[in-house]
Design an enzyme around this catalytic site. Structure first.
Site, PDB file in Angstrom:
ATOM      1  N   ASP A 124      -6.997 -29.946 -33.423  1.00 40.39           N
ATOM      2  CA  ASP A 124      -7.852 -28.972 -32.794  1.00 40.39           C
ATOM      3  C   ASP A 124      -8.601 -29.611 -31.526  1.00 40.39           C
ATOM      4  O   ASP A 124      -8.803 -30.995 -31.585  1.00 40.39           O
ATOM      5  CB  ASP A 124      -8.893 -28.694 -33.579  1.00 40.39           C
ATOM      6  CG  ASP A 124      -9.560 -27.403 -33.151  1.00 40.39           C
ATOM      7  OD1 ASP A 124      -9.132 -26.800 -32.056  1.00 40.39           O
ATOM      8  OD2 ASP A 124     -10.731 -26.916 -33.763  1.00 40.39           O
ATOM      9  N   ASN A 138      -2.870 -17.192 -33.224  1.00 40.54           N
ATOM     10  CA  ASN A 138      -2.983 -17.685 -31.923  1.00 40.54           C
ATOM     11  C   ASN A 138      -2.625 -16.693 -30.722  1.00 40.54           C
ATOM     12  O   ASN A 138      -2.599 -16.807 -29.742  1.00 40.54           O
ATOM     13  CB  ASN A 138      -2.528 -19.199 -31.874  1.00 40.54           C
ATOM     14  CG  ASN A 138      -3.084 -20.237 -32.171  1.00 40.54           C
ATOM     15  OD1 ASN A 138      -2.639 -21.154 -32.965  1.00 40.54           O
ATOM     16  ND2 ASN A 138      -4.482 -19.846 -32.294  1.00 40.54           N
TER      17      ASN A 138
HETATM   18  C1  FPP Z   1      -6.034 -26.446 -30.706  1.00 40.93           C
HETATM   19  O1  FPP Z   1      -6.892 -26.675 -29.745  1.00 40.93           O
HETATM   20  C2  FPP Z   1      -4.778 -26.457 -30.637  1.00 40.93           C
HETATM   21  C3  FPP Z   1      -4.025 -25.579 -30.583  1.00 40.93           C
HETATM   22  C4  FPP Z   1      -4.045 -24.372 -30.865  1.00 40.93           C
HETATM   23  C5  FPP Z   1      -2.381 -25.984 -30.192  1.00 40.93           C
HETATM   24  C6  FPP Z   1      -2.056 -27.227 -30.346  1.00 40.93           C
HETATM   25  C7  FPP Z   1      -0.968 -27.584 -29.504  1.00 40.93           C
HETATM   26  C8  FPP Z   1      -0.392 -28.731 -29.034  1.00 40.93           C
HETATM   27  C9  FPP Z   1      -0.816 -30.139 -29.274  1.00 40.93           C
HETATM   28  C10 FPP Z   1       0.488 -28.358 -27.789  1.00 40.93           C
HETATM   29  C11 FPP Z   1       1.644 -27.888 -28.099  1.00 40.93           C
HETATM   30  C12 FPP Z   1       2.796 -28.391 -28.622  1.00 40.93           C
HETATM   31  C13 FPP Z   1       3.714 -28.137 -29.037  1.00 40.93           C
HETATM   32  C14 FPP Z   1       5.003 -29.026 -29.452  1.00 40.93           C
HETATM   33  C15 FPP Z   1       4.096 -26.909 -29.435  1.00 40.93           C
HETATM   34  P1  FPP Z   1      -7.865 -25.586 -28.831  1.00 40.93           P
HETATM   35  O2  FPP Z   1      -7.170 -25.134 -27.961  1.00 40.93           O
HETATM   36  O3  FPP Z   1      -8.137 -24.519 -30.059  1.00 40.93           O
HETATM   37  O4  FPP Z   1      -8.894 -26.435 -28.372  1.00 40.93           O
HETATM   38  P2  FPP Z   1     -10.369 -26.063 -28.695  1.00 40.93           P
HETATM   39  O5  FPP Z   1     -11.133 -25.700 -29.990  1.00 40.93           O
HETATM   40  O6  FPP Z   1     -11.109 -27.454 -28.065  1.00 40.93           O
HETATM   41  O7  FPP Z   1     -10.783 -24.806 -27.595  1.00 40.93           O
END
Ligand code: FPP
Length: 233
Positions: A16, A64
């Protein structure tokens, strides 16, 4: 880490903080996800380099899909790109690449890449990288229950996990959530019954090998009793 420290067999991450990483730099969220993929590469090398056999990553949850359309398509594109670009290295390194989750929202090309990635890497002996994509702990349990009912066999605690999508994986010893939130967000709900939980304020793109080592050090000192007692205490 000392070489005789107790190592986990399986470490899992809720990655996250990508969006906030980008926001802090006044960049669109997709830049955070892109940076997050670089962290996946580093963490995979660090984890398998330390002799840990299983690494599981929560990349996209069943919830998501509710994100803005362009963010969802950006994550799908990153995933597709990851499967194409990283496969040769994983194959060379002897890392088995599994993807678990529903494939319902994925196109045929992406499904084909997922199958090919597993076929090409399944003989690997160095480690097991599992990417949870369109994964939800509740959906996993419900799917397993339905498969049990269809099979007509009564299950117990040792046979039920063979119906889960994680059937080929041991339960995670450690679950790390980066990004400062203290919740599980529908990750490996059944499998985490006895996992050690670590919550880090670090945003996923900033997660370092030093922090991994700190977690492994803390884990090596834990006394996991799985509901029993420690006679020495
Ligand atoms: C959460 O950060 C992260 C995710 C929902 C996705 C994780 C994805 C990756 C690391 C990249 C994709 C990689 C592959 C191989 C599929 P957030 O967007 O919720 O962050 P925030 O809480 O700061 O908004």
């Amino acid at each position: 880490m000392r070489s005789d420290d107790k190592l986990p067999v399986h470490i899992a991450f809720i990655m996250d903080g990508n969006g906030r990483w980008a926001k802090k730099r006044l960049l669109p969220r997709k830049f955070g996800h892109r940076e997050g993929v670089k962290t996946i590469d580093r963490v995979a090398d660090d984890v398998f380099g330390r002799g840990i056999k299983y690494l599981t990553l929560f990349a996209f949850s069943t919830e998501n899909w509710k994100r803005p359309k362009d963010e969802v398509s950006g994550l799908l594109a990153l995933f597709d790109n990851y499967l194409t670009k990283r496969l040769p290295k994983l194959e060379r390194d002897g890392v088995v690449l599994r993807v678990i989750g529903s494939e319902r929202g994925l196109n045929d090309e992406l499904r084909g890449k997922i199958d090919e990635a597993y076929k090409r890497t399944c003989g690997g002996t160095k480690g097991n990288l599992t990417i949870c994509f369109d994964y939800g702990g509740r959906a996993d349990i419900i799917g397993a229950v339905n498969r049990c009912v269809e099979s007509g066999v009564k299950v117990d605690e040792s046979s039920f996990p063979t119906f889960l999508q994680t059937a080929e994986l041991p339960d995670p010893d450690i679950i790390v959530r980066t990004g400062g939130e203290h919740r599980i967000s529908n990750f490996l709900l059944y499998q985490m019954a006895y996992s050690e939980l670590y919550f880090s304020d670090t945003l996923w793109p900033d997660f370092t090998a030093k922090e991994l080592d700190d977690i492994l050090k803390a884990y090596s000192k834990t006394d996991r009793r799985f509901g029993g007692v420690d006679e020495k205490r």
